[in-house]
Design an enzyme around this catalytic site. Structure first.
Site, PDB file in Angstrom:
ATOM      1  N   LYS A  76     -13.102  -2.028   9.750  1.00  0.00           N
ATOM      2  CA  LYS A  76     -12.779  -2.955   8.718  1.00  0.00           C
ATOM      3  C   LYS A  76     -12.180  -4.026   9.284  1.00  0.00           C
ATOM      4  O   LYS A  76     -10.944  -3.673   9.605  1.00  0.00           O
ATOM      5  CB  LYS A  76     -12.377  -2.162   7.461  1.00  0.00           C
ATOM      6  CG  LYS A  76     -12.275  -3.195   6.420  1.00  0.00           C
ATOM      7  CD  LYS A  76     -11.426  -2.487   5.057  1.00  0.00           C
ATOM      8  CE  LYS A  76     -10.984  -3.451   4.130  1.00  0.00           C
ATOM      9  NZ  LYS A  76     -10.246  -2.817   3.098  1.00  0.00           N
ATOM     10  N   LYS A 115      -8.495  -0.305  10.433  1.00  0.00           N
ATOM     11  CA  LYS A 115      -8.448  -1.546   9.351  1.00  0.00           C
ATOM     12  C   LYS A 115      -7.443  -2.781  10.068  1.00  0.00           C
ATOM     13  O   LYS A 115      -6.223  -2.121  10.271  1.00  0.00           O
ATOM     14  CB  LYS A 115      -7.920  -0.940   8.047  1.00  0.00           C
ATOM     15  CG  LYS A 115      -7.881  -2.033   6.953  1.00  0.00           C
ATOM     16  CD  LYS A 115      -7.658  -1.066   5.664  1.00  0.00           C
ATOM     17  CE  LYS A 115      -7.410  -2.233   4.601  1.00  0.00           C
ATOM     18  NZ  LYS A 115      -7.108  -1.793   3.470  1.00  0.00           N
ATOM     19  N   CYS A 161       0.821  -1.185   0.090  1.00  0.00           N
ATOM     20  CA  CYS A 161      -0.111  -0.130  -0.077  1.00  0.00           C
ATOM     21  C   CYS A 161       0.950   1.246  -0.085  1.00  0.00           C
ATOM     22  O   CYS A 161       0.244   2.455  -0.166  1.00  0.00           O
ATOM     23  CB  CYS A 161      -0.853   0.146   1.241  1.00  0.00           C
ATOM     24  SG  CYS A 161      -1.927  -1.512   1.246  1.00  0.00           S
TER      25      CYS A 161
HETATM   26  C1  PBG Z   1      -6.808  -1.741  -0.024  1.00  0.00           C
HETATM   27  C2  PBG Z   1      -7.983  -2.335   0.166  1.00  0.00           C
HETATM   28  C3  PBG Z   1      -8.423  -3.694   0.626  1.00  0.00           C
HETATM   29  C4  PBG Z   1      -9.723  -3.912   0.817  1.00  0.00           C
HETATM   30  C5  PBG Z   1     -10.335  -2.764   0.567  1.00  0.00           C
HETATM   31  N1  PBG Z   1      -9.443  -1.788   0.113  1.00  0.00           N
HETATM   32  C6  PBG Z   1      -7.614  -4.855   0.629  1.00  0.00           C
HETATM   33  C7  PBG Z   1      -6.356  -4.927   1.680  1.00  0.00           C
HETATM   34  O1  PBG Z   1      -6.247  -4.068   2.382  1.00  0.00           O
HETATM   35  O2  PBG Z   1      -5.529  -5.656   1.102  1.00  0.00           O
HETATM   36  C8  PBG Z   1     -10.363  -5.267   1.273  1.00  0.00           C
HETATM   37  C9  PBG Z   1     -11.937  -5.075   0.801  1.00  0.00           C
HETATM   38  C10 PBG Z   1     -12.585  -6.435   1.008  1.00  0.00           C
HETATM   39  O3  PBG Z   1     -11.942  -7.605   1.196  1.00  0.00           O
HETATM   40  O4  PBG Z   1     -13.861  -6.512   0.533  1.00  0.00           O
HETATM   41  N2  PBG Z   1      -5.995  -1.397   0.780  1.00  0.00           N
END
Ligand code: PBG
Length: 331
Positions: free
Chosen positions: A251, A198, A133
């Protein structure tokens, strides 16, 4: 002698009485639908890892938005999905002028105006060759050199007309960097939905397959949160608020109901979003396809639980079907 037995079953004795006793309700304006946007025309391809979820070219995404608007769903969260050849170590395709998502926002807004509320995911992982990221420096994801790139990506989306930019990279200071760049470019009205709490989660698996964003080495545990923590999530939310976030997010959602409740009760004046993520979605979809649970009932129960925990808005791949069932129930 009078019995002290409580007759609580009275409150459940018929559908009408259960409806009168209900305290938590789902409504279409709580739903946010993720859309996966690809280059091209006329493309609507089911994502191999996510049943009933599609890669959509912009024209097809517009049809989907039109359908959703007719159901009363206005809010859409946009993710860009690009070919591997277009990825580089800096994720340039994320923030170049007129990038895929900027063009999508522009076209969608020209057609639907304020009827469609657009939130754009702001993160490099779908655009970097290494799938992380942020920028890699000395083998590590580097925080501070990543911030200008995240800000540049948010600025591009904001210029194109995004209502919200949604930073999901879990870099420290990303909300402040975005807020500054928006303010300096006369885009103060663009809001920030921050992926505040997150977690480094196994439940992103199907999504990473959909955007081909699995990290090429290591994992995301140096930036996404450890699920054994509690206080860090509250600190993250507080930091994002003080940096200028408008909406906060937890999340995943289903496995983190307690964090939804904790963050909502701590920051009760702020709208809280919860993301029912791809793996959580596929758990229910798969169980339903095996005949183990009834699909609509299971999604209704889990989505209501996310509301009950305290989420104001829910990002869900099942929004369309939930909207249909709410409509039916109201008839
Ligand atoms: C990007 C991001 C992710 C998700 C949303 N934005 C994946 C991650 O962090 O690897 C996951 C969403 C989902 O699993 O529905 N950073």
């Amino acid at each position: 002698m009078d019995s002290c037995m409580k007759r609580l079953r009275l409150l459940r004795s018929s559908q009408d009485i259960r409806d009168q006793s209900a305290e938590v309700f789902l409504n279409v304006d709580q739903f946010i639908v993720p859309l996966f946007i690809v280059e091209g025309k006329g493309l609507r391809n089911e994502i191999s890892s996510m049943k009933d979820v599609y890669h959509l070219s912009v024209d097809e995404a517009m049809d989907q938005i039109d359908t959703n608007l007719k159901k009363g769903i206005q809010k859409h969260l946009l993710f860009g999905v690009i070919d591997s050849e277009l990825k580089d170590d800096k994720g340039s395709a994320a923030y170049i002028r007129n990038n895929l998502i900027s063009r999508a926002i522009n076209e969608i807004k020209s057609r639907f105006g304020n009827d469609a509320i657009l939130l754009s995911d702001v993160c490099l992982c779908g655009y970097t060759s290494h799938g992380h990221c942020g920028l890699i420096r000395n083998g590590m994801v580097d925080n501070d050199t990543t911030l200008p790139l995240i800000a540049a990506m948010a600025l591009e989306h904001a210029r194109a007309g995004a209502d919200f930019v949604a930073p999901s990279a879990m870099m420290d200071g990303q909300v402040e960097a975005i807020r500054n760049v928006l303010n300096n470019n006369d885009l103060q009205n663009v809001r920030i939905m921050s992926y505040s709490a997150k977690y480094a989660s196994a439940f992103y698996g199907p999504f990473r397959e959909a955007v081909k964003s699995a990290p090429a080495f290591g994992d995301r545990k140096t930036y996404q949160m450890d699920y054994r923590t509690i206080t860090q999530g509250i600190e993250e939310a507080g930091a994002d608020l003080s940096e200028g976030a408008d909406w906060l997010m937890v999340k995943p959602a289903h496995a983190y109901l307690d964090m939804i409740q904790r963050i909502k009760s701590r920051f009760s004046d702020t709208k809280l979003v919860a993301y029912h993520v791809s793996g959580e979605y596929m758990l229910l979809k798969t169980a339903a396809s095996m005949g183990l649970v009834d699909e609509l009932t299971a999604f209704s129960e889990v989505t209501t639980a996310i509301r009950r925990a305290g989420a104001d808005y829910i990002i869900t791949y099942y929004a369309g079907q939930l909207a249909d069932s709410l409509k039916k129930a109201a008839l």
